[in-house]
Design an enzyme around this catalytic site. Structure first.
Site, PDB file in Angstrom:
ATOM      1  N   SER A   1       6.299  10.120   0.427  1.00 55.31           N
ATOM      2  CA  SER A   1       6.700   8.933   1.182  1.00 55.31           C
ATOM      3  C   SER A   1       7.547   9.246   2.404  1.00 55.31           C
ATOM      4  O   SER A   1       7.536   8.489   3.367  1.00 55.31           O
ATOM      5  CB  SER A   1       7.437   7.960   0.265  1.00 55.31           C
TER       6      SER A   1
ATOM      7  N   HIS B   1       1.306   5.393  -0.812  1.00 54.75           N
ATOM      8  CA  HIS B   1       1.003   5.513   0.615  1.00 54.75           C
ATOM      9  C   HIS B   1      -0.414   6.018   0.890  1.00 54.75           C
ATOM     10  O   HIS B   1      -0.765   6.270   2.036  1.00 54.75           O
ATOM     11  CB  HIS B   1       2.018   6.444   1.291  1.00 54.75           C
TER      12      HIS B   1
ATOM     13  N   LYS C   1       2.275  -1.593   0.239  1.00 55.03           N
ATOM     14  CA  LYS C   1       2.203  -0.878   1.496  1.00 55.03           C
ATOM     15  C   LYS C   1       0.925  -1.298   2.247  1.00 55.03           C
ATOM     16  O   LYS C   1       0.895  -2.396   2.758  1.00 55.03           O
ATOM     17  CB  LYS C   1       2.344   0.608   1.263  1.00 55.03           C
TER      18      LYS C   1
END
Ligand SMILES: *Cc1c(COP(=O)(O)O)cnc(C)c1O
Length: 384
Positions: free
Chosen positions: A182, A210, A239
């Site tokens: 991250s 991610h 995300k």
């Protein structure tokens, strides 16, 4: 002052002295790209909304309609009355996307990791965690009561050494890592990790917060390593998917066990219908628009090319500055030029590696990327 107030004030002063105190900055996100902060309009490179789906009309509409149809909240945990029909639909959809038998939704990524890990391991077991893995993986590992050890970042040989030395002493072994890191934007070598884990009968868990929506046509980091077998694939809806919530994709019995034992599912209210409907609509966009999905990585690569940095592997590019105070200064200088790039400081990253963490989204255009690269360049030049 009483001792509690004393304690809090002292702690704040100590943090302040090290440039480590954090402050909330009221931020109004105007769309998936621009934010208003401190009376100014800034172009954000600090949102994880990689596909700008948090403000996509169809995604927002789906959330609004679900709230109108099913209510603002789920009303109870899933095992009581909170298991609204959208949850099973999204679980089936995620399992299909990830190529697993089943999926289990959680309220957030943090809740998923602190729920999943203690369901699978406990005292007498061993959890091996990449040293740069996300804080909530560490939290889940520690909460489990298993022995926890870190291995050097992405160092498969070091992990092999640990497994050779310690596998025999542990009943069950879980190896946990981010799929996309991250704060560094690099990928875990899931192919080599999975081969090693199989060899030692260790269970590999990857956190793809991610990766999903960004890598391998949106299917995430595991799909980016076609040979990899990752039996525990965690990810979030927060995300690239643009909303809130998280999931674990795995075999049916593993998912069934989580649904009866994971404490953050059993003892926590089900995610609200609006969040789940938003994720379903976001997945429609992800499946329909491959060019949108490919864009964040392409922008990140354009940025690393412009600055002669190692090629980006994800939508995240770290620009390591060093000291926390210097990273804050760099962030302020960019803000003066209209760019929002938040400084990331310890303990989120190791001491001495405070950085600008640049996150690219599909909506950034080429001129935005070039403009930011020009603004960041002075901070890369050797400092005297
Ligand atoms: C953001 C993040 C989480 C936490 O997810 P939330 O849904 O925001 O709680 C977990 N793991 C990683 C790697 C993350 O980046």
């Amino acid at each position: 002052m009483d001792s509690l107030t004393d304690f809090a004030s002292g702690k704040l002063q100590a943090l302040e002295a090290q440039s480590l105190r954090r402050r909330l900055a009221p931020t109004r996100r105007l769309d998936g790209l621009w934010v208003e902060r401190g009376g100014r309009r800034l172009l954000s490179f600090s949102c994880n909304d990689y596909l700008n789906l948090s403000h996509h009309p169809a995604v927002k509409r789906a959330a609004a309609e679900a709230a109108l149809e099913y209510g603002a909240g789920a009303g109870a945990s899933r095992l009581v009355t909170g298991d609204h029909p959208l949850l099973a639909r999204l679980e089936a959809r995620l399992a299909r996307l990830k190529g697993t038998e089943a999926a289990c939704l959680f309220g957030s990524g943090y809740l998923a990791n602190v729920g999943v890990i203690p369901t699978l391991v406990g005292p007498g077991d061993l959890v091996l965690v990449d040293q740069l893995a996300h804080a909530c993986i560490w939290a889940g590992a520690k909460l489990s009561g298993a022995e926890v050890a870190g291995f050097p970042h992405n160092d498969v040989d070091a992990l092999a050494g640990l497994l050779a030395a310690r596998r025999g002493g542990a009943r069950r072994v879980l190896v946990a890592t981010d799929g996309v890191f991250s704060m560094d934007g690099d990928l875990a070598p899931l192919d080599r990790l999975s081969a090693l884990c199989r060899e030692h009968d260790a269970w590999l868990m990857s956190d793809d917060a991610h990766g999903v929506g960004v890598l391998a046509g949106g299917r995430g980091s595991t799909a980016a390593f076609p040979g990899a077998h990752v039996p525990l694939q965690m990810g979030t809806l927060s995300k690239a998917i643009g909303g809130y919530g998280a999931y674990l994709c795995a075999d049916q019995p593993v998912v069934d066990l989580l649904k009866t034992r994971a404490r953050t599912l059993v003892y926590s209210t089900a995610p609200p219908p609006a969040s789940i409907a938003a994720a379903l609509a976001a997945l429609d966009v992800i499946e329909a628009e491959p060019e949108r999905v490919a864009a964040p990585l392409a922008k990140a690569r354009a940025f690393t090319r412009a600055l002669n940095l190692p090629p980006a592997q994800s939508a995240i590019v770290p620009v390591v500055i060093g000291e926390a105070s210097a990273a804050l200064q760099a962030s302020r200088a960019l803000e003066d030029q209209g760019f929002l790039v938040v400084a990331i400081r310890p303990p989120t990253v190791p001491a001495g590696t405070a950085r600008l963490r640049v996150a690219f989204t599909a909506g950034h255009d080429d001129a935005d990327v070039a403009g930011l690269a020009a603004a960041v360049r002075p901070f890369l030049e050797p400092r005297s």
